[in-house]
Write a protein that holds these residues in place. Structure first.
Motif, PDB file in Angstrom:
ATOM      1  N   GLY A  31      45.006 -33.486  42.898  1.00  0.00           N
ATOM      2  CA  GLY A  31      45.462 -34.857  42.667  1.00  0.00           C
ATOM      3  C   GLY A  31      45.895 -35.108  41.231  1.00  0.00           C
ATOM      4  N   GLY A  32      45.879 -34.059  40.426  1.00  0.00           N
ATOM      5  CA  GLY A  32      46.241 -34.226  39.023  1.00  0.00           C
ATOM      6  C   GLY A  32      47.199 -33.168  38.519  1.00  0.00           C
ATOM      7  N   GLU A  33      48.078 -32.678  39.402  1.00  0.00           N
ATOM      8  CA  GLU A  33      48.952 -31.563  39.028  1.00  0.00           C
ATOM      9  C   GLU A  33      49.906 -31.924  37.891  1.00  0.00           C
ATOM     10  N   LYS A  34      50.405 -33.161  37.859  1.00  0.00           N
ATOM     11  CA  LYS A  34      51.276 -33.575  36.759  1.00  0.00           C
ATOM     12  C   LYS A  34      50.484 -33.653  35.456  1.00  0.00           C
ATOM     13  N   THR A  35      49.278 -34.151  35.546  1.00  0.00           N
ATOM     14  CA  THR A  35      48.417 -34.254  34.367  1.00  0.00           C
ATOM     15  C   THR A  35      48.104 -32.874  33.807  1.00  0.00           C
ATOM     16  N   LEU A  36      47.915 -31.896  34.697  1.00  0.00           N
ATOM     17  CA  LEU A  36      47.600 -30.533  34.261  1.00  0.00           C
ATOM     18  C   LEU A  36      48.675 -29.970  33.341  1.00  0.00           C
ATOM     19  N   ASN A  37      49.908 -30.411  33.555  1.00  0.00           N
ATOM     20  CA  ASN A  37      51.006 -29.918  32.721  1.00  0.00           C
ATOM     21  C   ASN A  37      50.819 -30.264  31.246  1.00  0.00           C
ATOM     22  N   ASN A  38      50.077 -31.353  30.979  1.00  0.00           N
ATOM     23  CA  ASN A  38      49.878 -31.816  29.601  1.00  0.00           C
ATOM     24  C   ASN A  38      48.514 -31.442  29.022  1.00  0.00           C
ATOM     25  N   LEU A  39      47.701 -30.746  29.811  1.00  0.00           N
ATOM     26  CA  LEU A  39      46.361 -30.387  29.359  1.00  0.00           C
ATOM     27  C   LEU A  39      46.358 -29.040  28.646  1.00  0.00           C
ATOM     28  N   ASP A  40      45.442 -28.912  27.682  1.00  0.00           N
ATOM     29  CA  ASP A  40      45.260 -27.648  26.971  1.00  0.00           C
ATOM     30  C   ASP A  40      44.056 -26.867  27.490  1.00  0.00           C
ATOM     31  N   TYR A  41      43.001 -27.602  27.893  1.00  0.00           N
ATOM     32  CA  TYR A  41      41.766 -26.952  28.336  1.00  0.00           C
ATOM     33  C   TYR A  41      41.203 -27.672  29.564  1.00  0.00           C
ATOM     34  N   ILE A  42      40.527 -26.898  30.407  1.00  0.00           N
ATOM     35  CA  ILE A  42      39.770 -27.454  31.526  1.00  0.00           C
ATOM     36  C   ILE A  42      38.374 -26.850  31.499  1.00  0.00           C
ATOM     37  N   LEU A  43      37.372 -27.711  31.486  1.00  0.00           N
ATOM     38  CA  LEU A  43      35.979 -27.285  31.544  1.00  0.00           C
ATOM     39  C   LEU A  43      35.471 -27.630  32.943  1.00  0.00           C
ATOM     40  N   ILE A  44      35.052 -26.620  33.681  1.00  0.00           N
ATOM     41  CA  ILE A  44      34.716 -26.844  35.076  1.00  0.00           C
ATOM     42  C   ILE A  44      33.375 -26.207  35.419  1.00  0.00           C
ATOM     43  N   GLU A  45      32.564 -26.931  36.188  1.00  0.00           N
ATOM     44  CA  GLU A  45      31.321 -26.356  36.682  1.00  0.00           C
ATOM     45  C   GLU A  45      31.642 -25.606  37.971  1.00  0.00           C
ATOM     46  N   ALA A  46      31.528 -24.296  37.919  1.00  0.00           N
ATOM     47  CA  ALA A  46      31.876 -23.450  39.060  1.00  0.00           C
ATOM     48  C   ALA A  46      30.625 -23.084  39.844  1.00  0.00           C
ATOM     49  N   ASN A  47      30.707 -23.242  41.156  1.00  0.00           N
ATOM     50  CA  ASN A  47      29.590 -22.893  42.026  1.00  0.00           C
ATOM     51  C   ASN A  47      29.699 -21.434  42.452  1.00  0.00           C
ATOM     52  N   LEU A  48      28.604 -20.708  42.328  1.00  0.00           N
ATOM     53  CA  LEU A  48      28.582 -19.299  42.694  1.00  0.00           C
ATOM     54  C   LEU A  48      28.028 -19.080  44.090  1.00  0.00           C
ATOM     55  N   GLU A  49      27.483 -20.149  44.694  1.00  0.00           N
ATOM     56  CA  GLU A  49      26.980 -20.086  46.058  1.00  0.00           C
ATOM     57  C   GLU A  49      27.541 -21.258  46.849  1.00  0.00           C
ATOM     58  N   GLN A  50      27.454 -21.174  48.169  1.00  0.00           N
ATOM     59  CA  GLN A  50      27.938 -22.250  49.022  1.00  0.00           C
ATOM     60  C   GLN A  50      26.892 -23.359  49.049  1.00  0.00           C
ATOM     61  N   LEU A  51      26.945 -24.216  48.031  1.00  0.00           N
ATOM     62  CA  LEU A  51      25.962 -25.288  47.908  1.00  0.00           C
ATOM     63  C   LEU A  51      26.310 -26.491  48.768  1.00  0.00           C
ATOM     64  N   TYR A  52      27.604 -26.659  49.086  1.00  0.00           N
ATOM     65  CA  TYR A  52      28.078 -27.809  49.856  1.00  0.00           C
ATOM     66  C   TYR A  52      28.958 -27.341  51.018  1.00  0.00           C
ATOM     67  N   VAL A  53      29.004 -28.152  52.050  1.00  0.00           N
ATOM     68  CA  VAL A  53      29.847 -27.865  53.210  1.00  0.00           C
ATOM     69  C   VAL A  53      31.311 -27.982  52.805  1.00  0.00           C
ATOM     70  N   ASN A  54      32.117 -27.012  53.193  1.00  0.00           N
ATOM     71  CA  ASN A  54      33.564 -26.993  52.905  1.00  0.00           C
ATOM     72  C   ASN A  54      33.880 -26.902  51.413  1.00  0.00           C
ATOM     73  N   GLN A  55      32.935 -26.439  50.653  1.00  0.00           N
ATOM     74  CA  GLN A  55      33.145 -26.228  49.218  1.00  0.00           C
ATOM     75  C   GLN A  55      34.018 -24.996  49.020  1.00  0.00           C
ATOM     76  N   PRO A  56      35.092 -25.102  48.224  1.00  0.00           N
ATOM     77  CA  PRO A  56      35.909 -23.923  47.958  1.00  0.00           C
ATOM     78  C   PRO A  56      35.122 -22.886  47.164  1.00  0.00           C
ATOM     79  N   THR A  57      35.472 -21.632  47.325  1.00  0.00           N
ATOM     80  CA  THR A  57      34.790 -20.571  46.592  1.00  0.00           C
ATOM     81  C   THR A  57      35.261 -20.550  45.147  1.00  0.00           C
ATOM     82  N   PHE A  58      34.503 -19.857  44.305  1.00  0.00           N
ATOM     83  CA  PHE A  58      34.916 -19.698  42.918  1.00  0.00           C
ATOM     84  C   PHE A  58      36.282 -19.019  42.846  1.00  0.00           C
TER      85      PHE A  58
END
Length: 245
Positions: A178-205
């Motif tokens: 939902g922020g693909e246009k915004t991503l074009n202007n960003l320099d860094y992204i800090l993201i908490e990545a899940n290493l296990e399936q903690l939630y239903v339908n959670q995308p993998t790392f």
């Protein structure tokens, strides 16, 4: 307190200046202090910060200390947590707070509000998740949701160094889409990545990492980690850097 959490906090106190700030009356959460302090070493200056999934404002509080001149937008959808953030940053002209969720749609969405606010999510907790507390006052509420692009927060971001911080419990990929246009202007992204399936339908790392790579971001640093049952690494805070336009 779980002993693995205590071990982590002792480690942070031992390797950082957290205790010195504590003595000076600066009260910061252990985890957020570790993340932002490590971030500061890699990125000495930030002009724009978007904090999505602010919880009680822990990250933004430390970020506003280390990057006092940064223009910040802070997002938290939970009605029981948002007033704390609003109060924390009242009178700060460079910090704007938003009581809404971000994703890949606009309108209202069902949100799972947990007694432990930091594990609340649009997604349901997986039945195979052995790392989160059980029997903890869960309720489902309606919250407002928007896309990052619809807000046009920082049209001027190309004039400075910008960071998007995401901690939305398995919903990170939807926020990014939902922020693909915004991503074009960003320099860094800090993201908490899940290493296990903690939630239903959670995308993998791998899915999240591949998406970020496709948008020109590459993994730059690991800033922190969270331990689960049996001292297993279940979440890591990763910094991505824009390497192409």
């Amino acid at each position: 307190m779980k002993y693995q959490t205590l071990i982590k906090q002792i480690f942070i106190v031992g390797k950082s200046k957290w205790f010195l700030y504590f003595l000076r009356g600066k009260i910061f959460s252990f985890s957020s202090f570790e993340i932002v302090t490590n971030l500061k070493r890699t990125v000495p200056n930030l002009d724009y910060i978007i904090d999505v999934g602010a919880n009680s404002g822990q990250f933004s509080k430390v970020a506003s200390f280390h990057f006092p001149n940064a223009i910040m937008h802070v997002f938290e959808p939970l009605p029981n947590l948002y007033p704390k953030i609003e109060k924390m940053f009242k009178g700060k002209e460079n910090i704007t707070t938003h009581n809404l969720a971000l994703g890949n749609e606009s309108g209202t969405i069902k949100f799972n509000q947990n007694e432990f606010g930091h594990i609340s999510s649009v997604l349901n907790i997986s039945t195979d998740n052995v790392h989160y507390p059980k029997g903890n006052g869960l309720s489902q509420i309606d919250v407002e949701i928007k896309t990052l692009d619809s807000l046009s927060l920082f049209d001027e971001m190309e004039k400075g160094t910008s960071l998007l911080k995401l901690d939305v419990q398995g919903y990170e990929l939807e926020v990014l889409k939902g922020g693909e246009k915004t991503l074009n202007n960003l320099d860094y992204i800090l993201i908490e990545a899940n290493l296990e399936q903690l939630y239903v339908n959670q995308p993998t790392f791998t899915q999240v990492n591949n998406y970020l790579n496709s948008k020109g971001f590459e993994l730059s640093d690991m800033l922190d980690f969270n331990l689960g049952a049996k001292n297993k690494y279940i979440e890591i805070d990763l910094l991505y850097k824009k390497v192409q336009g």
